[in-house]
Enzyme design. Sequence first.
Site, mmCIF file in Angstrom:
data_model
loop_
_atom_site.group_PDB
_atom_site.id
_atom_site.type_symbol
_atom_site.label_atom_id
_atom_site.label_comp_id
_atom_site.label_asym_id
_atom_site.label_seq_id
_atom_site.Cartn_x
_atom_site.Cartn_y
_atom_site.Cartn_z
ATOM 1 N N ARG A 83 0.823 -1.214 0.000
ATOM 2 C CA ARG A 83 0.000 0.000 0.000
ATOM 3 C C ARG A 83 0.856 1.263 0.000
ATOM 4 N NH1 ARG A 83 -5.506 -0.242 1.489
ATOM 5 N NH2 ARG A 83 -6.299 -2.300 1.035
ATOM 6 N N ARG A 95 -7.379 11.925 -5.576
ATOM 7 C CA ARG A 95 -8.631 11.312 -5.113
ATOM 8 C C ARG A 95 -9.748 12.325 -4.929
ATOM 9 N NH1 ARG A 95 -11.616 8.728 -4.016
ATOM 10 N NH2 ARG A 95 -11.625 7.434 -2.146
ATOM 11 N N TYR A 99 -14.327 -11.835 0.693
ATOM 12 C CA TYR A 99 -15.067 -10.619 0.305
ATOM 13 C C TYR A 99 -16.297 -10.972 -0.519
ATOM 14 C CZ TYR A 99 -11.425 -7.460 1.994
ATOM 15 O OH TYR A 99 -10.556 -6.760 2.790
ATOM 16 N N ASP A 156 -6.653 -2.825 -7.402
ATOM 17 C CA ASP A 156 -7.179 -3.377 -6.150
ATOM 18 C C ASP A 156 -7.461 -4.856 -6.353
ATOM 19 O OD1 ASP A 156 -8.300 -2.246 -3.380
ATOM 20 O OD2 ASP A 156 -9.504 -3.957 -4.026
ATOM 21 N N ARG A 176 -3.483 6.911 0.591
ATOM 22 C CA ARG A 176 -3.967 8.138 1.242
ATOM 23 C C ARG A 176 -2.957 8.840 2.139
ATOM 24 N NH1 ARG A 176 -9.356 5.290 3.175
ATOM 25 N NH2 ARG A 176 -7.713 3.742 3.400
HETATM 26 O O1 CP3 Z 1 0.574 0.874 -3.457
HETATM 27 C C1 CP3 Z 1 -0.310 0.011 -3.278
HETATM 28 O O2 CP3 Z 1 -0.056 -1.041 -2.691
HETATM 29 C C2 CP3 Z 1 -1.681 0.362 -3.739
HETATM 30 C C3 CP3 Z 1 -2.412 -0.608 -4.555
HETATM 31 C C4 CP3 Z 1 -3.396 -1.439 -3.734
HETATM 32 C C5 CP3 Z 1 -4.722 -1.040 -3.377
HETATM 33 N N1 CP3 Z 1 -5.344 -2.109 -2.815
HETATM 34 C C6 CP3 Z 1 -5.373 0.271 -3.645
HETATM 35 C C7 CP3 Z 1 -6.393 0.722 -2.662
HETATM 36 C C8 CP3 Z 1 -3.215 -2.737 -3.284
HETATM 37 C C9 CP3 Z 1 -1.956 -3.593 -3.343
HETATM 38 C C10 CP3 Z 1 -4.456 -3.140 -2.707
HETATM 39 C C11 CP3 Z 1 -4.670 -4.496 -2.182
HETATM 40 C C12 CP3 Z 1 -5.869 -4.781 -1.406
HETATM 41 N N2 CP3 Z 1 -7.137 -4.283 -1.550
HETATM 42 C C13 CP3 Z 1 -5.898 -5.742 -0.375
HETATM 43 C C14 CP3 Z 1 -4.745 -6.611 0.041
HETATM 44 C C15 CP3 Z 1 -3.775 -5.857 0.867
HETATM 45 C C16 CP3 Z 1 -4.219 -5.658 2.277
HETATM 46 O O3 CP3 Z 1 -4.150 -4.515 2.740
HETATM 47 O O4 CP3 Z 1 -4.551 -6.651 2.923
HETATM 48 C C17 CP3 Z 1 -7.201 -5.762 0.150
HETATM 49 C C18 CP3 Z 1 -7.699 -6.610 1.297
HETATM 50 C C19 CP3 Z 1 -7.981 -4.842 -0.612
HETATM 51 C C20 CP3 Z 1 -9.430 -4.556 -0.500
HETATM 52 C C21 CP3 Z 1 -9.682 -3.151 -0.149
HETATM 53 N N3 CP3 Z 1 -9.440 -2.073 -0.978
HETATM 54 C C22 CP3 Z 1 -10.231 -2.649 1.049
HETATM 55 C C23 CP3 Z 1 -10.637 -3.494 2.233
HETATM 56 C C24 CP3 Z 1 -10.310 -1.260 0.912
HETATM 57 C C25 CP3 Z 1 -10.906 -0.276 1.885
HETATM 58 C C26 CP3 Z 1 -10.060 -0.108 3.093
HETATM 59 C C27 CP3 Z 1 -9.254 1.133 3.022
HETATM 60 O O5 CP3 Z 1 -8.026 1.073 3.260
HETATM 61 O O6 CP3 Z 1 -9.870 2.194 2.799
HETATM 62 C C28 CP3 Z 1 -9.762 -0.918 -0.338
HETATM 63 C C29 CP3 Z 1 -9.589 0.437 -0.885
HETATM 64 C C30 CP3 Z 1 -8.262 0.805 -1.440
HETATM 65 N N4 CP3 Z 1 -7.557 0.071 -2.345
HETATM 66 C C31 CP3 Z 1 -7.519 1.988 -1.144
HETATM 67 C C32 CP3 Z 1 -6.363 1.945 -1.917
HETATM 68 C C33 CP3 Z 1 -5.256 2.969 -1.995
HETATM 69 C C34 CP3 Z 1 -7.919 3.091 -0.184
HETATM 70 C C35 CP3 Z 1 -9.114 3.750 -0.678
HETATM 71 C C36 CP3 Z 1 -9.130 5.125 -1.221
HETATM 72 O O7 CP3 Z 1 -8.239 5.710 -1.837
HETATM 73 O O8 CP3 Z 1 -10.238 5.631 -1.016
#
Ligand code: CP3
Length: 343
Positions: free
Chosen positions: A28, A41, A153, A76, A32
């Site tokens: 990640r 965003r 999920y 994602d 944010r």
């Molecule tokens: O640099 C990076 O690693 C970003 C790319 C990335 C995202 N999601 C973008 C994202 C990666 C590698 C993921 C993987 C991901 N997504 C996982 C596995 C990694 C982990 O943390 O366990 C999982 C479980 C998800 C599912 C997911 N996506 C959730 C549960 C959420 C909401 C929770 C949150 O942090 O807000 C997301 C949203 C998401 N995916 C965000 C980002 C940058 C944050 C949301 C935003 O910008 O509004």
Amino acid sequence: MPPGPNDSRFLKACRREPTDAPPVWFMRQAGRYMAEYRALREQHSLLDLCHTPELAAEVTLQPLRLGVDAAIIFADILLPFEPLGLGLSFAAGEGPQLATPIRTPADVTRLSPVDPAEHLGYVLEAIRLAVRALSPVIPLIGFAGAPFTLASYAIEGGSSRTFDLTKRFMYEEPHAWHALLGNLAELVGKYLAAQAAAGARALQLFDSWVGCLSPADYCNYVLPHSRHAIEVAKASGVPVIHFGTGTATFLAEFAAAGGDVVGVDWRMPLGRAWEIIGPARAIQGNLDPVALLAPTPVREQMVRDVLAQAAGRPGHIFNLGHGILPETPVEAVRAVVEQVHGG
Ligand code: CP3
């Protein structure tokens, strides 16, 4: 020959070759906690960023100014739910939501067939654009969700603390469970291989929530499917990182599912994890993400502890044990990179 990605610290460590310093990147790392991400965003939803290759490639490059040794494509793990027909959305502050989660065996048979090149082509295009813009010595990592984490999920319909619907489906409908995980394993294996063909130099399989299972349930209900996904991905010829959290009680079994690199979290000291996994595999991890929010001397000591556990063995990729938290100060991330690189 000029240096290329194969000479990078990150890919050398994947192959367990010695490096001048451990490579470091962060799960990640685009997100944010960075002002430039928040600025984008404000204008685009998360799904818009993912769906627009130019924007996804731009976000992918943002964290490179922090000195990390690898980029990870901005996408994602839940994106394949759109072509599967599950109806994916991200509600502000509430995380992912599925319009039509999987609740019955019939829901499994109704899933649409997914062709990664066709249905997730925008991710592959983002990879091509990002690779073109990256320095040749910074490899790009592609990724996908592991069958269990995706199924959780798909069944819960969003995030969960207890995974009760997921486990009930697993126990009550084992036939449909295995059909679902088999479908997801084939899909993510092919999707990962397609990412490698588009230019990703390593592939990470995220089994973020698999630690909610007992060792026996992991072996019976999950391991064969993760193994299949990794085998299909491996056919592309690039290293695979198999990441999970909460896997301490079944780390040997988790590692047995495959991966050139095994990702571990902070709940087990990295040295012990390596003893269990064995010297034939590289290890990625395992700083607690909250260390980045700790007072500087505490954070520095925690980084030293991880490095001491790795003890300079070739094949250590420094990372967190899970993703960066949104409230993380950018300067703490930069400081960890410098410390790991020996500055
Ligand atoms: O640099 C990076 O690693 C970003 C790319 C990335 C995202 N999601 C973008 C994202 C990666 C590698 C993921 C993987 C991901 N997504 C996982 C596995 C990694 C982990 O943390 O366990 C999982 C479980 C998800 C599912 C997911 N996506 C959730 C549960 C959420 C909401 C929770 C949150 O942090 O807000 C997301 C949203 C998401 N995916 C965000 C980002 C940058 C944050 C949301 C935003 O910008 O509004």
